[in-house]
Each structure stands twice: as C-alpha cells, then as structure tokens.
Design a protein around this motif. Structure first.
Motif, short mmCIF file in Angstrom:
data_model
loop_
_atom_site.label_atom_id
_atom_site.label_comp_id
_atom_site.label_asym_id
_atom_site.label_seq_id
_atom_site.Cartn_x
_atom_site.Cartn_y
_atom_site.Cartn_z
N UNK A 515 0.84 -1.19 0.00
CA UNK A 515 0.00 0.00 0.00
C UNK A 515 0.88 1.24 0.00
N UNK A 516 0.38 2.33 -0.63
CA UNK A 516 1.10 3.61 -0.68
C UNK A 516 0.15 4.76 -0.40
N UNK A 517 0.67 5.74 0.32
CA UNK A 517 -0.07 6.98 0.52
C UNK A 517 0.92 8.08 0.85
N UNK A 518 0.72 9.25 0.23
CA UNK A 518 1.59 10.40 0.47
C UNK A 518 3.05 10.00 0.24
N UNK A 519 3.85 9.88 1.32
CA UNK A 519 5.27 9.56 1.13
C UNK A 519 5.65 8.17 1.61
N UNK A 520 4.67 7.38 2.07
CA UNK A 520 4.99 6.07 2.61
C UNK A 520 4.49 4.93 1.74
N UNK A 521 5.30 3.89 1.65
CA UNK A 521 4.92 2.63 1.02
C UNK A 521 5.20 1.51 2.01
N UNK A 522 4.22 0.62 2.20
CA UNK A 522 4.37 -0.51 3.12
C UNK A 522 4.11 -1.81 2.39
N UNK A 523 4.89 -2.83 2.73
CA UNK A 523 4.72 -4.17 2.16
C UNK A 523 4.79 -5.19 3.28
N UNK A 524 3.91 -6.18 3.21
CA UNK A 524 3.96 -7.29 4.15
C UNK A 524 3.87 -8.60 3.37
N UNK A 525 4.63 -9.60 3.80
CA UNK A 525 4.61 -10.93 3.20
C UNK A 525 4.33 -11.95 4.30
N UNK A 526 3.53 -12.96 3.97
CA UNK A 526 3.26 -14.07 4.88
C UNK A 526 3.40 -15.37 4.10
N UNK A 527 4.09 -16.34 4.68
CA UNK A 527 4.27 -17.64 4.05
C UNK A 527 5.13 -18.53 4.92
N UNK A 528 5.51 -19.67 4.39
CA UNK A 528 6.38 -20.60 5.11
C UNK A 528 7.81 -20.49 4.57
N UNK A 529 8.78 -20.81 5.44
CA UNK A 529 10.18 -20.76 5.03
C UNK A 529 10.43 -21.72 3.87
N UNK A 530 9.86 -22.91 3.93
CA UNK A 530 9.85 -23.85 2.82
C UNK A 530 8.49 -23.72 2.14
N UNK A 531 8.44 -23.27 0.87
CA UNK A 531 7.17 -22.96 0.22
C UNK A 531 6.13 -24.07 0.38
N UNK A 532 4.96 -23.67 0.84
CA UNK A 532 3.84 -24.59 1.04
C UNK A 532 2.57 -23.76 1.07
N UNK A 533 1.41 -24.35 0.73
CA UNK A 533 0.14 -23.60 0.75
C UNK A 533 -0.15 -23.03 2.14
N UNK A 534 -0.63 -21.79 2.17
CA UNK A 534 -0.96 -21.13 3.43
C UNK A 534 -2.45 -21.33 3.70
N UNK A 535 -2.80 -21.91 4.84
CA UNK A 535 -4.22 -22.09 5.17
C UNK A 535 -4.95 -20.75 5.35
#
Length: 556
Positions: A515-535
C-alpha cells in the motif's frame, strides 16, 4: 714594538689540502646549525605535546550512540557495562601475536623504532610519498588517542613527541592494555573486549590462539579484514600472524600448522538478553548495522563515540512488530513466517522493518534477503510495462496484458523497478520470479514516486563526538518509468480512503499486500520458510491489507 700573535697552524692543518680544510669547517658549521635546528624542533614539539592530556590514553573508548529518525535511542535502556581490560586479563598468545605482527621490538625500544623510522623515511623519499610509517604500538596508541590522522611531517613529529611522553609515563604492560582497549577492530568494535564478544561471543580471557591471531590480523584493515565482511580474508590474515609468531620463535612448527590447517569458524549461537521495552527489534538493528559497516568501510571512519542517526522510526517499528505478532497468533500456524518493510519513497529512508517471526529461532532476514514467489504481486508492473510500450493494459487481467509484450522486454523493465532475480520468461506475465519484501516495496513505491525508483538506506547521518559531520545521506532516485506511465499505472490499482494498494497470492504459497499513501509505502509478506500452501489465505490477505492500510494511513 707592538706584539702580534703568530698565525700558528696545527700539525694536521699543515698537511691537509686547502679544499679539505674548507670542507671540514663548512661541515662542522652545518652540523652545529643542524643540531641547533634539531634542538629547536624538538623543543617546539615537546612544548606542543605538553598541551595534550596524557590521562586520555587510559580512558575507555566512547561507544557509538544509535538514534532513530526522531532522535530516540534505538537501544533503549541498554546497559553501559565497562569493556576495559587490564594486562593481566590478556592471554599470552594474544600478546605474542600482537608483538609479532605489529611491533617486534616493543619490549625493548623507547616507543620509537629509530632504525625502522630511518628505513621508512628513505623509502618515502624514494617513493615521493608517505608509503611507509614504521609506527610502533605506542605511536599507534598516540595517534588513535588524539586522532592524529593526516599524513605529514608535522603529524609524525607530534606523534613522536607524544609517544615519548607516553613511554615515560606508563609501563610497557599498561601501554599494551591501553592500546588494545582503544584500537578499532572493524564492524563497529572499539577495543579488544568488544571485538572478542562481537566476533567470538566470549571474553578476551577465553580466546584461543586462532581467535587471538584473527583479531590481531584485523588491525591493519579493520573494514576489509573483519570476518563478518570477508571470512576468507580474515583467515588469510590470521595465518600471516601465525607465520610471524613462528618466525620470531613464539610458536613451534607443529603449533603453527595446527592453527593454519584449521578453518576459521565464527560461532552461530546468538546470545540475546531481554530486550528493553523501547529498543528496536534485532532484525532492524542487524540491518542497520550492516548498512552502517558498509559506510564506515567506504569512508574509512574509525573514530569512536559516533552518533548515528538512522532512518528507522521507533514508533513505527513497534507498531509493525506488535501487528505482525498478533497476525501470526491469530493464524494459529506455529511455522508460519511474516516479514514487512515501510519506506519513505520520497527519500528512500527505511522507516520500519521486521525480518521474521522470531529472531531467536531464525536470524535470516526475510525482509532483506528473502527470495519469495511473486505471483500476482507482479500485476502492477505488467501494467506499467504495457503502458511503457504503448500497449493497452487490461485491468484485472495481467496475463492477457502481459501476452502483448515480449517477455525479455518485460524483464528489462522489471529490472528498472529493482527486481534483480531472473524470471522464467515464458511465464513472466504470471509473475514467475522471486523477490524480497524490500525489492517489492522499492518497486511499488516507484509508482507512487512518479516513476522514480528511490535508493533505500538505513543511515541518515553520522557525527563525531565533537558534533562535526562525517556522513550525510541525501535523497536519491533513478528514473525507472515515465511519469505518465506511473500515473496511469496508479489509476489501475485499487483504492480505499485515498490509499493505493494491491494484494496477491501465489498459489497460496506467498501472500503479499502493498500500500502507498503520500510519502509512505508498506509491504507485508506471509508464508512458510519452505514454500507450502498457506491455510485460510483469503482471511489472512484481508488482515494483511488492513495492516498495510493502517501503517501508511497513520503516517502523520
């Protein structure tokens, strides 16, 4: 009749040729004048050296102060434990290693190795520059205590005068301890005790021969020989120190071979004390330390007592930490990881970072170094690539949009945004690449920054103890796409309360929200260290979207 003195010549003068008598007279006069000049110079520098406070050589080095963007301490109520050591605490092999490498005649000279000094002077005259220094341990102590850095004759004479004062006031054992308490060992370490704890997680009294030789090997190039920067270079220096110890008879051939044939290994165990309430998280502090050490190396900054003002915002750091902790608790998946980053995209300043779920369990910083599946998070950049090449973006259908483009051309444009990992070209319009949260945040912020990719940083400026500025980071950016392209791409994004955002999942294995607004951009990631489907990915994506909204909406 008036008496006149007779002009009597000495027996030697009778047989000396006139030219030789003249040469001797001139030589004696020159020698006398030279002696007078030498005495005047010595008196001048002796007088100058008297103005320096000699007690400073025994003082503890001032530790660096880390501040956040607003001037708040990043280490909270961190203890101010003394790191001074005495000579009795030094292992004998550390003393032997230091003498072998830095000053073989330390125990015998008066502080100045005049033979070495003459040899260095002749070499400098030959090279027409100050290529040789012939500095003893005491001379190095004087130089580091009083910050005598410029290479000149004036500096060298003052250094010698101060060295002689130090030698006349302190014992050799005291000088050895003071030197080791003050010298810079790279990676922000001032003094042997701090270096020992940083590199080997132990006190100096417990160092092995290999570890002592490694620390001594760092001294001549504290930035380039730090084992945290270049383990192979540090091992090479360790072996050179061992060779010197063998040469001067401080080690047997068997002892030297045993050390040189063993690999240099740094302990992996991370000792963490209870974090103060107002301290930054370890991921952010380690990332800041990494950037800081790069700057110290580039600028060859070795002074202690620095004030480092970072780009980090302690309030936002705590906000991100608490939000991610709550998110993961609600997910009820103990192995699930999360990472986030917030950038001021107008300047490139990194305001907040969380690199993983728990630093004690995982020291790898996912936010900076993760290689995570992009998937639909690549959608905004497919739109931008199409606009850059005069194609019509099909909103909500990035794969069809991407098929209008040459895959190699799409990858070239992606690199302008800061995506560095290679893509699977035939599938690039599906986001067939990987990136870190930092890379995605930088790329997404380029859209909000009118097509200019910001150069991100953790360190804003560095000042010395006297307030003078050593380094200042200024806002820099690189044009990535045309401003019109950035504006049109932004129109294709989703909006809520004036906040541009995107959320995405790659087969349910990598969940992203930006997301971005004015002067800030934020990013979040969620997952497993070894790729696997996230419930429960849809529920998680909504919560992640809410977080990125909140982080950029609360900018002021």
């Amino acid at each position: 009749m008036a008496w006149k003195p007779q002009n009597r010549k000495s027996p030697m003068a009778k047989w000396l040729p006139e030219w030789l008598r003249l040469a001797l007279k001139v030589g004696l006069k020159c020698a006398f004048i030279g002696l007078v000049i030498l005495l005047l110079v010595a008196s001048y520098y002796y007088s100058k050296a008297q103005k320096y406070d000699l007690s400073k050589v025994a003082e503890e080095q001032q530790q660096n102060t880390l501040l956040d963007h607003n001037g708040a301490p990043l280490l909270g109520n961190d203890s101010k434990e003394s790191l001074l050591i005495t000579y009795d605490q030094l292992p004998q092999h550390l003393v032997d290693a230091l003498i072998a490498r830095e000053d073989t005649n330390f125990e015998h000279h008066c502080g100045v190795d005049f033979k070495g000094l003459i040899r260095a002077t002749l070499r400098n005259a030959k090279d027409m520059s100050f290529t040789q220094g012939a500095s003893t341990l005491t001379m190095q102590l004087a130089r580091n205590t009083y910050d005598i850095r410029a290479k000149s004759l004036n500096r060298k004479f003052l250094e010698i005068a101060l060295t002689l004062r130090i030698e006349s006031s302190y014992s050799k054992n005291e000088i050895m301890a003071y030197y080791l308490n003050r010298i810079y060992f790279g990676s922000g370490c001032y003094g042997i005790e701090q270096a020992s704890r940083k590199y080997f997680k132990k006190s100096v009294t417990d160092l092995t021969l290999s570890e002592s030789a490694t620390l001594v090997g760092i001294i001549r190039g504290p930035h380039i020989f730090s084992p945290l920067n270049d383990l192979a270079a540090a091992q090479n220096q360790r072996n050179q120190v061992i060779d010197r110890m063998l040469t001067i008879g401080k080690l047997t051939t068997e002892q030297a071979s045993a050390v040189k044939n063993s690999p240099l290994v740094l302990p992996q165990k991370i000792t963490l004390t209870k974090k103060p309430l107002e301290a930054a998280n370890p991921y952010a502090l380690k990332a800041l330390d990494r950037h800081l050490n790069e700057i110290l190396a580039q600028k060859d900054i070795r002074a202690a007592g620095l004030t480092i003002t970072s780009a980090l915002d302690l309030k936002k750091l705590h906000q991100c930490e608490n939000d991610i902790k709550k998110l993961l608790i609600e997910a009820k998946q103990p192995q699930l990881q999360a990472a986030c980053i917030i950038i001021d995209h107008k300047t490139g300043a990194i305001r907040a970072l969380v690199g993983g779920r728990d630093y004690k369990a995982l020291q790898f910083n996912i936010a900076l170094d993760g290689k995570l599946d992009l998937g639909d998070a690549f959608t905004p950049f497919i739109y931008a690539a199409a606009l850059e090449r005069g194609k019509l973006p099909i909103k909500g259908n990035p794969s069809q949009t991407g098929k209008q483009l040459d895959p190699a051309e799409t990858q070239r444009i992606a690199k302008r945004f800061g995506f560095n990992s290679p893509f699977n070209l035939p599938e690039i319009h599906y986001g067939s690449g990987t990136c870190s949260p930092l890379e995605l945040a930088t790329a997404f912020s380029t859209i909000a920054n009118n097509g200019k990719r910001p150069h991100t940083f953790f360190v804003e400026h560095i000042t010395k103890a006297d307030g003078s500025e050593l380094f200042k980071n200024t806002a820099q950016s690189t044009p990535a796409i045309q401003e019109g392209t950035a504006l049109e791409t932004a129109k294709l994004l989703k909006y809520k309360d004036g906040i541009a955002y995107t959320t995405a999942a790659f087969s349910g294995r990598s969940l992203w929200s930006a997301a971005s607004k004015d002067s800030l951009t934020a990013v979040i990631w969620v997952g497993f260290q070894q790729p696997a489907p996230v419930p429960n990915k849809n529920s998680l994506l909504k919560k992640m979207q809410s977080l990125t909204y909140h982080w950029v909406a609360s900018e002021k």
